[in-house]
Design a protein around this motif. Sequence first.
Motif, PDB file in Angstrom:
ATOM      1  N   ALA A  81       9.227 -53.097  46.795  1.00  0.00           N
ATOM      2  CA  ALA A  81      10.512 -52.428  47.020  1.00  0.00           C
ATOM      3  C   ALA A  81      11.662 -53.411  46.834  1.00  0.00           C
ATOM      4  O   ALA A  81      12.707 -53.066  46.243  1.00  0.00           O
ATOM      5  CB  ALA A  81      10.549 -51.827  48.427  1.00  0.00           C
ATOM      6  N   PHE A  82      11.472 -54.633  47.304  1.00  0.00           N
ATOM      7  CA  PHE A  82      12.516 -55.644  47.137  1.00  0.00           C
ATOM      8  C   PHE A  82      12.703 -55.997  45.666  1.00  0.00           C
ATOM      9  O   PHE A  82      13.838 -56.084  45.175  1.00  0.00           O
ATOM     10  CB  PHE A  82      12.171 -56.899  47.926  1.00  0.00           C
ATOM     11  N   VAL A  83      11.617 -56.204  44.944  1.00  0.00           N
ATOM     12  CA  VAL A  83      11.700 -56.578  43.524  1.00  0.00           C
ATOM     13  C   VAL A  83      12.410 -55.486  42.738  1.00  0.00           C
ATOM     14  O   VAL A  83      13.294 -55.762  41.906  1.00  0.00           O
ATOM     15  CB  VAL A  83      10.291 -56.855  42.956  1.00  0.00           C
ATOM     16  N   ASP A  84      12.065 -54.229  43.000  1.00  0.00           N
ATOM     17  CA  ASP A  84      12.727 -53.112  42.307  1.00  0.00           C
ATOM     18  C   ASP A  84      14.224 -53.088  42.617  1.00  0.00           C
ATOM     19  O   ASP A  84      15.058 -52.899  41.716  1.00  0.00           O
ATOM     20  CB  ASP A  84      12.094 -51.777  42.719  1.00  0.00           C
ATOM     21  N   ASP A 104      15.046 -52.681  54.883  1.00  0.00           N
ATOM     22  CA  ASP A 104      15.851 -53.881  55.093  1.00  0.00           C
ATOM     23  C   ASP A 104      15.830 -54.780  53.859  1.00  0.00           C
ATOM     24  O   ASP A 104      16.855 -55.363  53.482  1.00  0.00           O
ATOM     25  CB  ASP A 104      15.343 -54.666  56.305  1.00  0.00           C
ATOM     26  N   ARG A 105      14.701 -54.907  53.212  1.00  0.00           N
ATOM     27  CA  ARG A 105      14.628 -55.775  52.028  1.00  0.00           C
ATOM     28  C   ARG A 105      15.483 -55.230  50.886  1.00  0.00           C
ATOM     29  O   ARG A 105      16.088 -55.998  50.130  1.00  0.00           O
ATOM     30  CB  ARG A 105      13.180 -55.938  51.580  1.00  0.00           C
ATOM     31  N   GLN A 106      15.547 -53.917  50.757  1.00  0.00           N
ATOM     32  CA  GLN A 106      16.413 -53.333  49.736  1.00  0.00           C
ATOM     33  C   GLN A 106      17.877 -53.614  50.045  1.00  0.00           C
ATOM     34  O   GLN A 106      18.669 -53.924  49.148  1.00  0.00           O
ATOM     35  CB  GLN A 106      16.149 -51.831  49.648  1.00  0.00           C
ATOM     36  N   ARG A 107      18.233 -53.527  51.317  1.00  0.00           N
ATOM     37  CA  ARG A 107      19.603 -53.836  51.734  1.00  0.00           C
ATOM     38  C   ARG A 107      19.920 -55.311  51.487  1.00  0.00           C
ATOM     39  O   ARG A 107      21.028 -55.658  51.044  1.00  0.00           O
ATOM     40  CB  ARG A 107      19.765 -53.490  53.215  1.00  0.00           C
TER      41      ARG A 107
END
Length: 448
Positions: free
Chosen positions: A395-398, A349-352
């Motif tokens: 994962a979000f930062v990337d 979800d954070r990547q989205r």
Amino acid sequence: MIARWPSAPPALYKPVVTILTPAGKPKVMPEMTQPRILLIGTGDTKADELLFMSECIARAGGRTIMMDISVLGDPPYQAAHDKHAVAAAAQTTIEAIASSGDENSAMSLMAVGAANLAHALAERDAVDGVIAIGGTMGTDLALDVAQALPLGLPKLIVSTVAFSHLIPPERVAADLMMILWAGGLYGLNGTCTAVLSQACGAIVGAARSAIKPRKDRPVVAITSLGKSCLRYMVELKPQLERRGYEVVVFHTTGMGGRAMESIAAQGGFAAVLDLSLQEVANQLTGSVVNSGADRLENAGRAGIPQIVAPGAIDMVDFPAWLGVPNELSDRPFHAHNRLLASATSGSTDRQRIARAIAGKLSQASAPVAFVLPAGGIQQWDREGEALHDPDALAAFVDAMRSAIKAPVELHEIKDHINSAAFNETVLGIFDRWVAAGIVPRGRTTAAA
């Protein structure tokens, strides 16, 4: 039967309002002896209610200006702005509106005309407050009217669906007042007249008391989520004020972000520091605690420069009194109070969310800088805190690094969002933009 007051309205009073100027000197505001109140409703079906409200407004010391939004019938009174004027403001005729297809299309066209006409009246300073009454149909129209009016002009809707889940957040104007029209489905009664009289007194009182927003300094918006979760406003606000700006902080718990977006859409800010984006995350993950699908879009659309950061995007908010949603039952959880609680979203979800943020920023027509604090994005994601999830944060930062594309500036720092380094980065970008003329210079007290 139309209610009548047993005696003439009381003598008008002239309140003296004193405020402090930026220099701290008292200033007596001009007196308003008889506020002009635009009263909007369907006079063919709600004549008794509207005439009762007109008398309530007079008793409170105001002067009513009627706008009739009827389509098929005619009211038993002469409206200052009748249905033909409303239709003309939509560049059509009442006959064309009546034959447009159905009640939805007809009232949608009347909404265009009512909003345009009310806006024109406000532009030429012909009204001091606006009140509308309706069920779902009248409320739908009134919401458009309220959004067309400037911030600071008192606006109130008396509605059978006030505060209802039927009203999406993006329809609510920044400073709109609403009151539930209890007992108001059909005709006058003691319950609904108590509400109507209260509403009329409120709009007259608001029109008397309203102090319009100052325009002596450029206005900068900051979004935040309280001081316990996100602390940067404690440092940024006084720093910006020392630079000669008025700073308005919005609480991003749904309607706060909606208010910011509403003002931004009208070009009301010199710059926006949108540093708390959890309303964006909430909307994408299906939470009711959101500000609408256009969150993070209106400043860019209006050409307002933005400094953006992902404050609290890892939290999915929900009403605490409903309990934890099933889909979040296995996630770290934080109860803020009996109204609001949060659980963290996972890596996917954070990547989205990262991709959605970047997509919104890419549409901006003014400069955008994105500050990415790799050390954490809210107080409770630190090591040892309840919402600590380093893998999901990474994962979000990337994803954010990959998603942000020029011309959006990416400023990654290793520190936490609640660090001095974050504040210094934001102020450094802001000062550079001021020097380059992207953000207008502030006006200090001496200059003002």
